[in-house]
Scaffold this motif. Structure first.
Motif, PDB file in Angstrom:
ATOM      1  N   PHE A  33       0.805  -1.120  -0.067  1.00 61.02           N
ATOM      2  CA  PHE A  33      -0.135  -0.177  -0.066  1.00 61.02           C
ATOM      3  C   PHE A  33       1.054   1.368  -0.051  1.00 61.02           C
ATOM      4  CE2 PHE A  33      -2.579   3.266   2.162  1.00 61.02           C
ATOM      5  CZ  PHE A  33      -3.519   3.478   1.312  1.00 61.02           C
ATOM      6  N   GLN A  34       0.695   2.100  -0.993  1.00 66.72           N
ATOM      7  CA  GLN A  34       1.541   3.488  -0.868  1.00 66.72           C
ATOM      8  C   GLN A  34       0.453   4.492  -1.093  1.00 66.72           C
ATOM      9  OE1 GLN A  34       3.061   6.081  -0.733  1.00 66.72           O
ATOM     10  NE2 GLN A  34       4.881   4.993  -1.138  1.00 66.72           N
ATOM     11  N   CYS A  35      -0.079   5.286   0.160  1.00 69.14           N
ATOM     12  CA  CYS A  35      -1.165   6.103   0.076  1.00 69.14           C
ATOM     13  C   CYS A  35      -0.985   7.288  -0.992  1.00 69.14           C
ATOM     14  CB  CYS A  35      -1.197   6.807   1.419  1.00 69.14           C
ATOM     15  SG  CYS A  35      -2.951   7.198   1.689  1.00 69.14           S
ATOM     16  N   GLN A  43      -9.462  14.768  -6.445  1.00 69.27           N
ATOM     17  CA  GLN A  43     -11.026  14.278  -6.241  1.00 69.27           C
ATOM     18  C   GLN A  43     -10.962  13.229  -5.254  1.00 69.27           C
ATOM     19  OE1 GLN A  43      -9.079  13.762  -8.926  1.00 69.27           O
ATOM     20  NE2 GLN A  43      -9.913  12.065 -10.198  1.00 69.27           N
ATOM     21  N   HIS A  44     -10.004  12.376  -5.288  1.00 69.35           N
ATOM     22  CA  HIS A  44     -10.058  11.151  -4.254  1.00 69.35           C
ATOM     23  C   HIS A  44      -9.906  11.650  -2.668  1.00 69.35           C
ATOM     24  CE1 HIS A  44     -10.805   8.507  -7.388  1.00 69.35           C
ATOM     25  NE2 HIS A  44      -9.547   8.541  -7.822  1.00 69.35           N
ATOM     26  N   THR A  45      -8.676  12.492  -2.807  1.00 66.35           N
ATOM     27  CA  THR A  45      -8.195  13.284  -1.582  1.00 66.35           C
ATOM     28  C   THR A  45      -9.299  13.848  -1.256  1.00 66.35           C
ATOM     29  OG1 THR A  45      -6.041  13.759  -2.604  1.00 66.35           O
ATOM     30  CG2 THR A  45      -6.705  14.855  -0.405  1.00 66.35           C
ATOM     31  N   GLU A  46     -10.087  14.552  -1.847  1.00 64.55           N
ATOM     32  CA  GLU A  46     -11.467  15.452  -1.360  1.00 64.55           C
ATOM     33  C   GLU A  46     -12.355  14.519  -0.870  1.00 64.55           C
ATOM     34  OE1 GLU A  46     -13.258  17.750  -4.299  1.00 64.55           O
ATOM     35  OE2 GLU A  46     -14.571  18.862  -2.927  1.00 64.55           O
ATOM     36  N   VAL A  47     -12.620  13.467  -1.358  1.00 70.40           N
ATOM     37  CA  VAL A  47     -14.061  12.285  -0.727  1.00 70.40           C
ATOM     38  C   VAL A  47     -13.348  11.700   0.603  1.00 70.40           C
ATOM     39  CG1 VAL A  47     -15.274  12.304  -2.960  1.00 70.40           C
ATOM     40  CG2 VAL A  47     -13.473  10.472  -2.275  1.00 70.40           C
ATOM     41  N   VAL A  73      -0.838  16.508   2.693  1.00 73.64           N
ATOM     42  CA  VAL A  73      -1.966  16.715   1.892  1.00 73.64           C
ATOM     43  C   VAL A  73      -3.309  16.432   2.702  1.00 73.64           C
ATOM     44  CG1 VAL A  73      -2.994  15.538  -0.046  1.00 73.64           C
ATOM     45  CG2 VAL A  73      -0.583  15.814  -0.262  1.00 73.64           C
ATOM     46  N   VAL A  74      -3.270  15.391   3.635  1.00 77.48           N
ATOM     47  CA  VAL A  74      -4.542  14.936   4.062  1.00 77.48           C
ATOM     48  C   VAL A  74      -4.769  16.207   5.173  1.00 77.48           C
ATOM     49  CG1 VAL A  74      -5.595  13.529   5.897  1.00 77.48           C
ATOM     50  CG2 VAL A  74      -4.023  12.602   4.058  1.00 77.48           C
ATOM     51  N   GLY A  75      -3.983  16.714   6.023  1.00 78.89           N
ATOM     52  CA  GLY A  75      -4.024  17.803   6.841  1.00 78.89           C
ATOM     53  C   GLY A  75      -4.377  19.269   6.298  1.00 78.89           C
ATOM     54  N   PHE A 142      -7.015  10.153  10.184  1.00 77.90           N
ATOM     55  CA  PHE A 142      -6.243   9.627   9.289  1.00 77.90           C
ATOM     56  C   PHE A 142      -6.898   8.600   8.189  1.00 77.90           C
ATOM     57  CE2 PHE A 142      -5.613   5.690  11.969  1.00 77.90           C
ATOM     58  CZ  PHE A 142      -6.060   5.998  13.122  1.00 77.90           C
ATOM     59  N   ILE A 143      -6.291   8.361   7.116  1.00 75.88           N
ATOM     60  CA  ILE A 143      -7.019   7.836   5.895  1.00 75.88           C
ATOM     61  C   ILE A 143      -6.984   6.431   6.336  1.00 75.88           C
ATOM     62  CG2 ILE A 143      -7.005   7.262   3.329  1.00 75.88           C
ATOM     63  CD1 ILE A 143      -7.237  10.236   3.866  1.00 75.88           C
ATOM     64  N   VAL A 144      -5.591   5.629   6.569  1.00 75.35           N
ATOM     65  CA  VAL A 144      -5.738   4.229   6.664  1.00 75.35           C
ATOM     66  C   VAL A 144      -5.097   3.899   8.085  1.00 75.35           C
ATOM     67  CG1 VAL A 144      -4.891   2.131   5.609  1.00 75.35           C
ATOM     68  CG2 VAL A 144      -5.515   4.046   4.100  1.00 75.35           C
ATOM     69  N   ASP A 145      -5.790   3.041   8.703  1.00 72.82           N
ATOM     70  CA  ASP A 145      -5.270   2.401   9.782  1.00 72.82           C
ATOM     71  C   ASP A 145      -4.571   0.913   9.558  1.00 72.82           C
ATOM     72  OD1 ASP A 145      -4.536   1.255  12.415  1.00 72.82           O
ATOM     73  OD2 ASP A 145      -6.658   1.902  13.298  1.00 72.82           O
ATOM     74  N   ARG A 146      -3.374   0.987   9.484  1.00 73.19           N
ATOM     75  CA  ARG A 146      -2.471  -0.334   9.465  1.00 73.19           C
ATOM     76  C   ARG A 146      -2.160  -0.941  10.490  1.00 73.19           C
ATOM     77  NH1 ARG A 146       0.419  -1.333   4.163  1.00 73.19           N
ATOM     78  NH2 ARG A 146      -1.069  -3.257   4.481  1.00 73.19           N
TER      79      ARG A 146
END
Ligand SMILES: [Zn+2]
Length: 191
Positions: A33-35, A43-47, A73-75, A142-146
């Motif tokens: 996985f490479q976020c 558009q993906h970041t936005e949703v 980018v997320v923040g 956060f986007i993904v919890d690994r």
């Protein structure tokens, strides 16, 4: 968004690969996985960030903070959607700190954002920065919890997706036994 819709975005952007991968830990995995690959697309970041923003919309928040590079980018996007200030912490001599004239006021309410949490190390460091400025952590998004459910930041926390990490010691790897080509992500094939 459902879990399968999110997974489809990750797969379609090449953020989530299936195969036989050599991880930086030296272990082998059937997934990589490479976020950053999904965050290439605003558009993906936005949703995805909307899910985080919606979760914390009713919280009292003054400022969003993220650790560089992954969290930037997320923040930024979560802060844009919440219409709050955004600052970041960056690493100097292996330690995260806020620079560039950024400051946090006493009792300022801060939402910490990150792309991927595995051990949570960077987020814990940012939480320490917030506390050392006598500001308050409102939550962690956060986007993904690994972390396989292991990381607890002791503040309200939210991820858009929980993605379990399955990895093997090379000697015990079932993919090696099946003679599937081993790939080191981000570089040319090694075997
Ligand atoms: Zn293997």
């Amino acid at each position: 968004m459902t879990e399968s819709e999110i997974l489809n975005i990750f797969k379609s952007t090449g953020a989530l690969l299936t195969g036989h991968f050599l991880l930086t830990s030296g272990r082998h995995s059937d997934r990589y996985f490479q976020c950053a690959k999904v965050l290439q697309y605003p558009q993906h970041t936005e949703v995805l960030c909307k899910m985080i923003a919606d979760n914390f919309r009713k919280f009292e928040i003054d400022t969003v903070i993220a650790p560089a590079m992954g969290g930037l980018v997320v923040g930024q996007e979560v802060a844009r959607q919440l219409n709050k200030r955004f600052i970041f912490a960056e690493r100097e001599d292996k330690k995260l700190s806020i620079r560039r004239g950024f400051t946090l006021d006493e009792n300022e309410k801060v939402l910490v954002c990150e792309d991927v949490v595995t051990t949570g190390g960077s987020v814990f460091e940012v939480i320490d920065i917030v506390k050392s400025n006598n500001a308050k952590v409102a939550g962690v998004g956060f986007i993904v919890d690994r972390s396989n459910g292991k990381v607890d930041f002791k503040f309200p926390q939210f991820s858009t997706l929980k993605m379990e990490v399955v990895s093997y010691l090379p000697d015990e790897c079932p993919l090696c036994r099946e003679d599937i080509e081993l790939v080191k992500p981000g570089s040319r094939k090694i075997k």
